[in-house]
Scaffold this active site. Structure first.
Site, PDB file in Angstrom:
ATOM      1  N   HIS A  26      -1.623   5.979  -3.040  1.00 47.25           N
ATOM      2  CA  HIS A  26      -1.932   4.544  -2.907  1.00 47.25           C
ATOM      3  C   HIS A  26      -0.761   3.699  -3.412  1.00 47.25           C
ATOM      4  CE1 HIS A  26      -6.333   5.942  -3.401  1.00 47.25           C
ATOM      5  NE2 HIS A  26      -6.182   5.609  -2.154  1.00 47.25           N
ATOM      6  N   LYS A  50     -22.683   3.718  -1.694  1.00 50.90           N
ATOM      7  CA  LYS A  50     -21.894   4.869  -2.131  1.00 50.90           C
ATOM      8  C   LYS A  50     -21.591   4.752  -3.625  1.00 50.90           C
ATOM      9  CE  LYS A  50     -17.588   6.822  -0.650  1.00 50.90           C
ATOM     10  NZ  LYS A  50     -16.472   6.589   0.259  1.00 50.90           N
ATOM     11  N   ARG A  99      -2.168   9.403   6.318  1.00 45.59           N
ATOM     12  CA  ARG A  99      -1.624  10.680   5.846  1.00 45.59           C
ATOM     13  C   ARG A  99      -1.421  11.683   6.966  1.00 45.59           C
ATOM     14  NH1 ARG A  99      -6.264  10.592   1.480  1.00 45.59           N
ATOM     15  NH2 ARG A  99      -7.250  10.187   3.466  1.00 45.59           N
ATOM     16  N   SER A 136      -8.299  10.616  -2.930  1.00 42.77           N
ATOM     17  CA  SER A 136      -9.137  10.451  -4.133  1.00 42.77           C
ATOM     18  C   SER A 136     -10.222  11.520  -4.173  1.00 42.77           C
ATOM     19  CB  SER A 136      -9.784   9.065  -4.138  1.00 42.77           C
ATOM     20  OG  SER A 136      -8.806   8.067  -4.136  1.00 42.77           O
TER      21      SER A 136
HETATM   22  O1  PNS Z   1     -10.509   4.068   0.575  1.00 42.43           O
HETATM   23  P1  PNS Z   1     -11.454   4.104   1.752  1.00 42.43           P
HETATM   24  O2  PNS Z   1     -12.846   4.482   1.302  1.00 42.43           O
HETATM   25  O3  PNS Z   1     -10.951   4.966   2.877  1.00 42.43           O
HETATM   26  O4  PNS Z   1     -11.520   2.598   2.319  1.00 42.43           O
HETATM   27  C1  PNS Z   1     -12.349   2.261   3.417  1.00 42.43           C
HETATM   28  C2  PNS Z   1     -12.563   0.740   3.438  1.00 42.43           C
HETATM   29  C3  PNS Z   1     -13.170   0.295   2.117  1.00 42.43           C
HETATM   30  C4  PNS Z   1     -11.229   0.055   3.637  1.00 42.43           C
HETATM   31  C5  PNS Z   1     -13.510   0.392   4.615  1.00 42.43           C
HETATM   32  O5  PNS Z   1     -14.676   1.143   4.496  1.00 42.43           O
HETATM   33  C6  PNS Z   1     -13.836  -1.095   4.678  1.00 42.43           C
HETATM   34  O6  PNS Z   1     -13.062  -1.866   5.174  1.00 42.43           O
HETATM   35  N1  PNS Z   1     -15.021  -1.463   4.130  1.00 42.43           N
HETATM   36  C7  PNS Z   1     -15.463  -2.853   4.049  1.00 42.43           C
HETATM   37  C8  PNS Z   1     -16.638  -3.119   4.985  1.00 42.43           C
HETATM   38  C9  PNS Z   1     -16.126  -3.332   6.405  1.00 42.43           C
HETATM   39  O7  PNS Z   1     -15.433  -4.277   6.698  1.00 42.43           O
HETATM   40  N2  PNS Z   1     -16.474  -2.359   7.274  1.00 42.43           N
HETATM   41  C10 PNS Z   1     -16.017  -2.347   8.655  1.00 42.43           C
HETATM   42  C11 PNS Z   1     -14.675  -1.674   8.755  1.00 42.43           C
HETATM   43  S1  PNS Z   1     -14.091  -1.643  10.412  1.00 42.43           S
END
Ligand code: PNS
Length: 178
Positions: A26, A50, A99, A136
């Protein structure tokens, strides 16, 4: 043609994630986003469904600790759609690390959804090859079984990870560790 009468708009980008916990992967993405744009907002997206190993304030604390000396970076959290946060921040784009090919498919899908919802654009940065296996989730799993993750997270995060896993080992009914 250039307009010299007005200041150039600030190119602010958003780096969203769960950051449960923060890894060197990150931090590598943040470092490169800072080099490319004027301002970087690192945002912990709150996912009520979650349960993380770390609380959102704990994740923010680790991010703030590691980014304290990095100029033009802000750390915050948000509950809701990423596009709503981007709109409130008047962000130019979302920046995310990729990645692998597996990541790429999912990231493109989210990027297209965010474009569809609000015209929010996404810049995907390939992670450093040395970080391409770091997530993570894997860090937590390896650490939980006693594996060495000291090269994958900053020492501040490593200390908190060890403490939290120790706490959860002492309370085995609490599988998520908090
Ligand atoms: O670190 P992660 O868990 O891969 O991050 C995923 C994250 C938090 C960036 C994604 O789940 C997100 O944007 N969540 C916010 C809710 C939202 O906007 N969902 C639609 C995404 S297209």
């Amino acid at each position: 043609m250039s307009d010299t009468s007005s200041a150039a708009p600030v190119r602010r980008v958003v780096c969203p994630g769960s950051y449960d916990p923060l890894t060197w992967g990150h931090l590598d993405v943040f470092r490169r986003a800072v080099a490319l744009f004027d301002e970087v907002v690192v945002v912990v997206l709150v996912n009520e469904s979650k349960r993380g190993l770390f609380s959102v304030p704990e994740r923010l604390d680790m991010l703030a600790h590691e980014l304290a000396d990095v100029p033009h970076v802000r750390v915050t959290s948000f509950a809701g759609l990423l596009v709503d946060f981007c709109r409130a921040e008047q962000a130019t784009a979302v920046v995310k690390g990729v990645r692998s090919g597996g990541d790429f498919g999912y990231e493109v899908q989210m990027a297209q959804m965010n474009d569809h919802l609000a015209g929010v654009q996404t810049v995907l940065l390939p992670t450093a090859p040395s970080m391409s296996f770091v997530s993570s989730s894997l860090v937590k799993e390896v650490a939980r079984f006693g594996g060495d993750v000291s090269a994958l997270v900053p020492s501040y995060v490593l200390d908190r990870l060890r403490t939290r896993l120790q706490e959860s080992a002492e309370r085995p009914d609490d599988q998520d560790g908090r």
